[in-house]
Every structure is written in structure tokens, then in C-alpha cells.
Design a protein around this motif. Sequence first.
Motif, short mmCIF file in Angstrom:
data_model
loop_
_atom_site.label_atom_id
_atom_site.label_comp_id
_atom_site.label_asym_id
_atom_site.label_seq_id
_atom_site.Cartn_x
_atom_site.Cartn_y
_atom_site.Cartn_z
N GLN A 1 0.95 -1.17 0.12
CA GLN A 1 -0.15 0.19 -0.03
C GLN A 1 1.03 1.18 0.03
OE1 GLN A 1 -3.24 -0.32 -0.14
NE2 GLN A 1 -4.10 1.76 0.37
N PRO A 2 0.78 1.93 -1.04
CA PRO A 2 1.55 3.41 -0.98
C PRO A 2 1.17 4.31 -0.05
CG PRO A 2 0.58 2.95 -3.30
CD PRO A 2 -0.12 2.09 -2.46
N GLN A 3 2.17 4.64 0.57
CA GLN A 3 2.36 5.70 1.81
C GLN A 3 3.23 6.90 1.81
OE1 GLN A 3 2.58 3.62 5.68
NE2 GLN A 3 1.63 5.14 6.67
N LEU A 4 2.90 7.84 2.59
CA LEU A 4 3.75 9.04 2.35
C LEU A 4 3.54 9.57 3.79
CD1 LEU A 4 3.15 10.98 -0.92
CD2 LEU A 4 5.24 9.62 -0.23
N VAL A 5 4.72 9.78 4.51
CA VAL A 5 4.58 10.10 5.97
C VAL A 5 5.45 11.42 6.04
CG1 VAL A 5 5.01 9.76 8.36
CG2 VAL A 5 4.19 7.99 6.94
N GLU A 6 4.94 12.59 6.17
CA GLU A 6 5.57 13.86 6.35
C GLU A 6 5.98 13.99 7.94
OE1 GLU A 6 2.25 15.14 3.62
OE2 GLU A 6 2.41 13.97 5.51
N ALA B 1 3.14 12.54 -4.26
CA ALA B 1 3.97 11.62 -5.26
C ALA B 1 3.15 11.35 -6.37
CB ALA B 1 4.30 10.50 -4.62
N ARG B 2 3.71 11.83 -7.82
CA ARG B 2 2.95 11.57 -8.91
C ARG B 2 3.62 11.07 -10.27
NH1 ARG B 2 -0.15 16.88 -9.95
NH2 ARG B 2 -0.85 16.38 -7.96
N ALA B 3 2.90 9.86 -10.50
CA ALA B 3 3.55 9.35 -11.93
C ALA B 3 2.51 8.59 -12.58
CB ALA B 3 4.64 8.20 -11.47
N PHE B 4 2.39 8.82 -13.75
CA PHE B 4 1.38 8.44 -14.86
C PHE B 4 -0.03 8.62 -14.28
CE2 PHE B 4 5.38 5.72 -14.94
CZ PHE B 4 5.79 6.13 -16.34
N ALA B 5 -0.81 7.37 -13.89
CA ALA B 5 -2.02 7.74 -13.25
C ALA B 5 -2.09 7.62 -11.77
CB ALA B 5 -3.16 6.76 -14.00
N ASN B 6 -0.95 7.46 -11.21
CA ASN B 6 -0.79 7.28 -9.80
C ASN B 6 -0.48 8.65 -9.01
OD1 ASN B 6 -1.05 4.51 -10.02
ND2 ASN B 6 1.16 4.35 -10.57
N ASP B 7 -1.27 8.86 -8.10
CA ASP B 7 -1.14 10.05 -7.23
C ASP B 7 -1.40 9.68 -5.78
OD1 ASP B 7 -3.39 13.22 -7.35
OD2 ASP B 7 -0.99 12.85 -6.98
N PHE C 1 5.60 2.05 -2.94
CA PHE C 1 5.86 2.26 -4.35
C PHE C 1 7.28 2.60 -4.78
CE2 PHE C 1 6.34 6.86 -4.11
CZ PHE C 1 5.94 7.10 -2.91
N THR C 2 7.46 2.65 -6.11
CA THR C 2 8.99 2.89 -6.47
C THR C 2 9.06 4.46 -6.59
OG1 THR C 2 8.61 0.92 -8.08
CG2 THR C 2 10.49 2.27 -8.36
N PHE C 3 9.71 4.74 -5.49
CA PHE C 3 9.98 6.25 -4.97
C PHE C 3 10.41 7.08 -6.31
CE2 PHE C 3 9.91 9.66 -2.06
CZ PHE C 3 11.13 10.43 -2.24
N SER C 4 11.64 6.31 -6.91
CA SER C 4 12.42 7.06 -7.61
C SER C 4 11.83 7.36 -9.05
CB SER C 4 13.90 6.27 -7.80
OG SER C 4 13.45 5.11 -8.32
N ARG C 5 10.67 6.72 -9.39
CA ARG C 5 10.25 6.99 -10.54
C ARG C 5 9.05 8.05 -10.11
NH1 ARG C 5 9.17 0.81 -13.07
NH2 ARG C 5 11.25 0.11 -12.94
#
Length: 116
Positions: A1-6, A98-104, A27-31
Motif C-alpha cells: 500500500q503506497p504511503q507518504l509520511v511527513e 507523489a505523482r507518476a502516470f495515473a498514480n497520485d 511504491f517505486t519512489f525514484s520513478r
Amino acid sequence: QPQLVESGGGLVQPGGSLTLSCAGSGFTFSRYAMRWYRQAPGKERELVASISSIAGSTMYADSVKGRFTISRDNAKNTVYLEMNSVKPEDTAVYYCNARAFANDHWGQGTQVTVSS
């Protein structure tokens, strides 16, 4: 499950400095291009800074240009926002994106308050 923690938000005096961090996982952060947004009470969410996935190209809102610096460490899956010479009008909840293609993907936000 993609997760971002500030992290790193808090109270800072005008003219002071603060560095926000955002750690990604699942998720593949570098992309992904990474962005920092902010939302002040009663205002719309605005884009503060962005950094591209590969070249690391950066972009800043005029209101923070010359004061804020966005950077990323793909080995640590982390993006940073260094905030210098902060002003009361920088007070807001800051969100990592984080944004790439259709992922947000979005973080939960961290409060930054600039006050004496």
C-alpha cells in the motif's frame, strides 16, 4: 500500500528555518515526481515546490523562491523541503505528493506555524 509520511513541522519564529521530510513506501519512489503543497486556513491548496523523478529538476512558487529548497534522496525514499527566512504567511498545513502516470499519492500533512 503506497504511503507518504511527513514530519518536521512545528512552531518557528519569523526569519527562522525549518526542514520538512516526507518518507515514501509501498511504491517505486525514484520513478515519481515529488511535490510539496500547502493549505492555509480558508485558502485553497497551493503548489509550493516540485522535483522531477530522474533529472531532479526543481520548480518553486514565486512566493517561496529563494527561501525554500526542495531535494530528494532516492536511496532513502525521502523528499525534503528546507524552509529559510520563513514568514507568517508561510503558516499552513504542508502536504507531500507523489505523482507518476495515473498514480497520485498524498501524505497526511504536517502543520507549520510561523509566529513570534
